[in-house]
Design a protein around this motif. Sequence first.
Motif, mmCIF file in Angstrom:
data_model
loop_
_atom_site.group_PDB
_atom_site.id
_atom_site.type_symbol
_atom_site.label_atom_id
_atom_site.label_comp_id
_atom_site.label_asym_id
_atom_site.label_seq_id
_atom_site.Cartn_x
_atom_site.Cartn_y
_atom_site.Cartn_z
ATOM 1 N N ALA A 252 3.503 10.365 -9.371
ATOM 2 C CA ALA A 252 3.035 10.510 -10.753
ATOM 3 C C ALA A 252 2.019 11.639 -10.869
ATOM 4 O O ALA A 252 2.054 12.429 -11.831
ATOM 5 N N GLY A 253 1.113 11.738 -9.906
ATOM 6 C CA GLY A 253 0.137 12.831 -9.934
ATOM 7 C C GLY A 253 0.782 14.193 -9.793
ATOM 8 O O GLY A 253 0.400 15.151 -10.482
ATOM 9 N N ALA A 254 1.774 14.294 -8.901
ATOM 10 C CA ALA A 254 2.454 15.575 -8.716
ATOM 11 C C ALA A 254 3.246 15.960 -9.965
ATOM 12 O O ALA A 254 3.248 17.132 -10.371
ATOM 13 N N ALA A 255 3.910 14.975 -10.577
ATOM 14 C CA ALA A 255 4.657 15.273 -11.804
ATOM 15 C C ALA A 255 3.709 15.703 -12.921
ATOM 16 O O ALA A 255 4.000 16.647 -13.681
ATOM 17 N N GLY A 256 2.560 15.029 -13.036
ATOM 18 C CA GLY A 256 1.589 15.435 -14.045
ATOM 19 C C GLY A 256 1.032 16.818 -13.794
ATOM 20 O O GLY A 256 0.809 17.598 -14.735
ATOM 21 N N LEU A 257 0.804 17.139 -12.534
ATOM 22 C CA LEU A 257 0.315 18.481 -12.196
ATOM 23 C C LEU A 257 1.342 19.547 -12.554
ATOM 24 O O LEU A 257 0.990 20.617 -13.073
ATOM 25 N N ALA A 258 2.615 19.273 -12.294
ATOM 26 C CA ALA A 258 3.659 20.239 -12.649
ATOM 27 C C ALA A 258 3.744 20.434 -14.159
ATOM 28 O O ALA A 258 3.918 21.564 -14.644
ATOM 29 N N LEU A 259 3.604 19.339 -14.908
ATOM 30 C CA LEU A 259 3.621 19.459 -16.372
ATOM 31 C C LEU A 259 2.430 20.268 -16.868
ATOM 32 O O LEU A 259 2.566 21.101 -17.776
ATOM 33 N N LEU A 260 1.267 20.023 -16.286
ATOM 34 C CA LEU A 260 0.077 20.772 -16.693
ATOM 35 C C LEU A 260 0.228 22.255 -16.372
ATOM 36 O O LEU A 260 -0.061 23.123 -17.210
ATOM 37 N N ALA A 261 0.681 22.566 -15.157
ATOM 38 C CA ALA A 261 0.829 23.966 -14.768
ATOM 39 C C ALA A 261 1.882 24.676 -15.611
ATOM 40 O O ALA A 261 1.754 25.881 -15.888
ATOM 41 N N ALA A 262 2.920 23.943 -16.023
ATOM 42 C CA ALA A 262 3.981 24.577 -16.815
ATOM 43 C C ALA A 262 3.519 24.932 -18.217
ATOM 44 O O ALA A 262 4.118 25.813 -18.859
ATOM 45 N N THR A 263 2.474 24.287 -18.713
ATOM 46 C CA THR A 263 1.981 24.598 -20.052
ATOM 47 C C THR A 263 0.951 25.733 -20.048
ATOM 48 O O THR A 263 0.538 26.181 -21.121
ATOM 49 N N ALA B 173 10.060 17.576 -14.203
ATOM 50 C CA ALA B 173 8.784 16.905 -13.963
ATOM 51 C C ALA B 173 8.716 15.594 -14.738
ATOM 52 O O ALA B 173 8.180 14.592 -14.243
ATOM 53 N N LEU B 174 9.269 15.565 -15.936
ATOM 54 C CA LEU B 174 9.330 14.320 -16.711
ATOM 55 C C LEU B 174 10.243 13.299 -16.037
ATOM 56 O O LEU B 174 9.958 12.094 -16.035
ATOM 57 N N VAL B 175 11.344 13.777 -15.458
ATOM 58 C CA VAL B 175 12.229 12.869 -14.723
ATOM 59 C C VAL B 175 11.494 12.257 -13.531
ATOM 60 O O VAL B 175 11.590 11.051 -13.260
ATOM 61 N N ALA B 176 10.735 13.082 -12.818
ATOM 62 C CA ALA B 176 9.978 12.572 -11.676
ATOM 63 C C ALA B 176 8.895 11.597 -12.112
ATOM 64 O O ALA B 176 8.617 10.605 -11.427
ATOM 65 N N LEU B 177 8.274 11.859 -13.265
ATOM 66 C CA LEU B 177 7.243 10.947 -13.773
ATOM 67 C C LEU B 177 7.848 9.590 -14.125
ATOM 68 O O LEU B 177 7.257 8.544 -13.832
ATOM 69 N N ALA B 178 9.023 9.610 -14.737
ATOM 70 C CA ALA B 178 9.703 8.350 -15.017
ATOM 71 C C ALA B 178 10.124 7.657 -13.727
ATOM 72 O O ALA B 178 10.088 6.423 -13.624
ATOM 73 N N GLY B 179 10.530 8.440 -12.730
ATOM 74 C CA GLY B 179 10.919 7.849 -11.451
ATOM 75 C C GLY B 179 9.773 7.178 -10.741
ATOM 76 O O GLY B 179 9.963 6.181 -10.036
ATOM 77 N N ALA B 180 8.549 7.693 -10.943
ATOM 78 C CA ALA B 180 7.381 7.052 -10.321
ATOM 79 C C ALA B 180 7.201 5.633 -10.834
ATOM 80 O O ALA B 180 6.912 4.708 -10.070
ATOM 81 N N GLY B 181 7.393 5.435 -12.129
ATOM 82 C CA GLY B 181 7.325 4.080 -12.680
ATOM 83 C C GLY B 181 8.512 3.233 -12.282
ATOM 84 O O GLY B 181 8.384 2.022 -12.085
ATOM 85 N N ALA B 182 9.684 3.872 -12.153
ATOM 86 C CA ALA B 182 10.886 3.114 -11.784
ATOM 87 C C ALA B 182 10.822 2.611 -10.349
ATOM 88 O O ALA B 182 11.481 1.621 -10.015
ATOM 89 N N LEU B 183 10.049 3.250 -9.505
ATOM 90 C CA LEU B 183 9.892 2.755 -8.141
ATOM 91 C C LEU B 183 9.282 1.359 -8.122
ATOM 92 O O LEU B 183 9.569 0.550 -7.235
ATOM 93 N N ARG C 80 0.842 -1.206 0.000
ATOM 94 C CA ARG C 80 0.000 0.000 0.000
ATOM 95 C C ARG C 80 0.878 1.258 0.000
ATOM 96 O O ARG C 80 0.564 2.235 -0.702
ATOM 97 N N ALA C 81 1.957 1.232 0.769
ATOM 98 C CA ALA C 81 2.853 2.393 0.798
ATOM 99 C C ALA C 81 3.500 2.618 -0.560
ATOM 100 O O ALA C 81 3.639 3.767 -1.010
ATOM 101 N N LEU C 82 3.897 1.540 -1.231
ATOM 102 C CA LEU C 82 4.476 1.674 -2.566
ATOM 103 C C LEU C 82 3.461 2.242 -3.548
ATOM 104 O O LEU C 82 3.792 3.124 -4.352
ATOM 105 N N ALA C 83 2.223 1.760 -3.487
ATOM 106 C CA ALA C 83 1.183 2.254 -4.389
ATOM 107 C C ALA C 83 0.915 3.736 -4.159
ATOM 108 O O ALA C 83 0.777 4.514 -5.118
ATOM 109 N N VAL C 84 0.844 4.141 -2.887
ATOM 110 C CA VAL C 84 0.608 5.551 -2.576
ATOM 111 C C VAL C 84 1.765 6.409 -3.087
ATOM 112 O O VAL C 84 1.550 7.504 -3.649
#
Length: 208
Positions: free
Chosen positions: A32-43, A77-87, A22-26
Amino acid sequence: MSERHQAGTARPPRAATTAARRALAVAVVASAGAAGLALLAATRTWAVEVTERAAPLPPASAVRTGAALAPVIPAFALVALAGAGALLATRALGRSVVAALMVASGGAVVAGAALTMADADAGRRLWPVLCLAAGAVIVAVGAVALRQGGQWPSMGTRYERAPAPVPDGSRAVRSTQEGRSDPARTPGRRSTGQFWDAIDRGDDPTTD
């Protein structure tokens, strides 16, 4: 009975395993949500620059997005998004490296938003604020992963299987069969190639 009891107590409790998953999923969803939010706000448009021109030309306006004012925000933000999957796919030292990169990426997003906050229009400062919050979440997730990531399961753990042990008797039979199937390994016998070589030399191949 004692050995079975010890083996059973050595395994982690099911509740602890469930909590780790559960901790890993959270962590993955939050980063991933935070990275997506940063990408959205940057555009989004952060500022509009108006330049006066000589009459009768109207003033020229230039739209500035967050990515234009702070290119580091979408990049990290893209690096963080990739890191979310790498976890999910890493563990041990690899997961620690990913967590450290996420902390650095989140810090870069926060720094980029903070440095360009003053360049944003008064009515559009919600976007850099969202980038600040998203970067802070990424830093927090990376810090938690650095501290507790070693206890989290990896994506392929449940699918790993240990190789089946081969009985000693089967190895002995197989080695015996392999030895019999190869005439070159048997003393006093010749291979087909050796027979043809003897014939080419004019020798009798039936004699040793």
